[in-house]
Design a protein around this motif. Structure first.
Motif, PDB file in Angstrom:
ATOM      1  N   UNK A 149     -23.273  21.927   9.296  1.00 17.83           N
ATOM      2  CA  UNK A 149     -23.435  20.477   9.132  1.00 17.83           C
ATOM      3  C   UNK A 149     -24.783  20.027   9.712  1.00 17.83           C
ATOM      4  N   UNK A 150     -25.595  19.405   8.879  1.00 19.45           N
ATOM      5  CA  UNK A 150     -26.892  18.890   9.316  1.00 19.45           C
ATOM      6  C   UNK A 150     -26.696  17.454   9.799  1.00 19.45           C
ATOM      7  N   UNK A 151     -26.879  17.238  11.093  1.00 19.33           N
ATOM      8  CA  UNK A 151     -26.669  15.913  11.668  1.00 19.33           C
ATOM      9  C   UNK A 151     -27.828  14.972  11.397  1.00 19.33           C
ATOM     10  N   UNK A 152     -29.040  15.507  11.399  1.00 15.71           N
ATOM     11  CA  UNK A 152     -30.201  14.636  11.218  1.00 15.71           C
ATOM     12  C   UNK A 152     -31.429  15.469  10.868  1.00 15.71           C
ATOM     13  N   UNK A 153     -32.336  14.856  10.137  1.00 15.09           N
ATOM     14  CA  UNK A 153     -33.639  15.447   9.835  1.00 15.09           C
ATOM     15  C   UNK A 153     -34.690  14.405  10.185  1.00 15.09           C
TER      16      UNK A 153
END
Length: 276
Positions: free
Chosen positions: A80-84
């Motif tokens: 899961x990518x929380x933020x970029x």
């Protein structure tokens, strides 16, 4: 999300390293009879691991929204990518931070994606030294406000001592002294040419591919045209690929012939020249 500092890479010790050195595998030196042994080397500190990856050497010509969307699509296969986080200002140009929900996901992504040529530039990836706001909010919500206040205070204290910021101020001052009326670099419009109007080159960029497509299928399709050199698939994004020919003319012929070709009988594949 806060700006994060890159992790500091620890230099390798004196013994030579093999081709797997990037994964931390160090080959022991072969003892030479009669040779004086080298003094013992200090033990290396273990690599710091965090939930956030610090990425450098990104293509600065790509618009920030497009870059962030591409990074999110590329890394979501590992967790899961929380933020970029990516910015277009001079100090942060060509860099980004990608935060996962676990350090294990970040570690796997770093191992498999490091060096991947995104928009024709190999990515340099390391672990960030501090946790991002998104990670703390997800994994340690009770301490989020404390973390945020500490980060803001640290940012104030390092405003004039941070070497990167000092270098940026010196560069900006030099630009102002060089000539009045010149447009500052950070104020120049960031205009990106649409894919359809990119100048010809020997590498083709394929989009809208069926997810079930294989390398052999693409090789069979594009080898109908002479001078095919290589087909490169992207494991984490199966609907795009790169096809390289030995020369620009051959690539142009294949592009004109196969653009909008229905590989699966339904969806048309989009073919443009790759960005350099």
């Amino acid at each position: 999300m806060a700006e994060l500092a890159p992790s500091l890479a620890t230099p390798l010790a004196a013994p030579p390293v093999d081709s797997n050195a990037m994964q931390g595998v160090v080959q022991a030196p072969i003892p030479i009879p009669g040779a004086v042994p080298a003094p013992p080397q200090p033990s290396q500190e273990p690599e710091h691991i965090s939930e956030t990856l610090y990425i450098q050497n990104l293509n600065e010509k790509i618009k920030i929204p497009v870059l962030k969307q591409t990074l999110r699509g590329l890394f979501k296969a590992y967790g899961e990518v929380l933020d970029v986080v990516a910015h277009s200002n001079l100090r942060m140009r060509g860099q980004a931070f990608v935060s996962f929900d676990s350090a294990e996901s970040a570690q796997k992504a770093l191992k498999e994606v490091r060096g991947f040529p995104l928009y024709s530039k190999p990515m340099q990836i390391s672990f960030a030294r501090t946790r991002s706001d998104a990670v703390v909010k997800k994994l340690d919500a009770n301490n989020f406000e404390t973390h945020k206040a500490r980060r803001i205070e640290h940012k104030k204290q390092t405003r004039y001592t941070n070497p990167l910021k000092r270098k940026f101020r010196q560069r900006r001052l030099a630009a102002e002294m060089d000539g009045a009326g010149a447009v500052p670099v950070s104020k120049r419009p960031n205009v990106q040419m649409p894919d359809e109007y990119l100048p010809p080159n020997k590498i083709l960029f394929l989009q809208n591919l069926p997810e079930s497509v294989s390398k052999d299928q693409l090789m069979a399709l594009f080898s109908q045209y002479p001078n095919l050199h290589e087909v490169r698939l992207i494991p984490t994004k199966k609907d795009i690929a790169f096809v390289e020919y030995l020369d620009e003319a051959s690539a142009t012929v294949a592009k004109e012939a196969l653009h909008n070709y229905k590989l699966d009988g339904e969806n048309k594949i989009k073919i443009t020249f790759a960005r350099k």
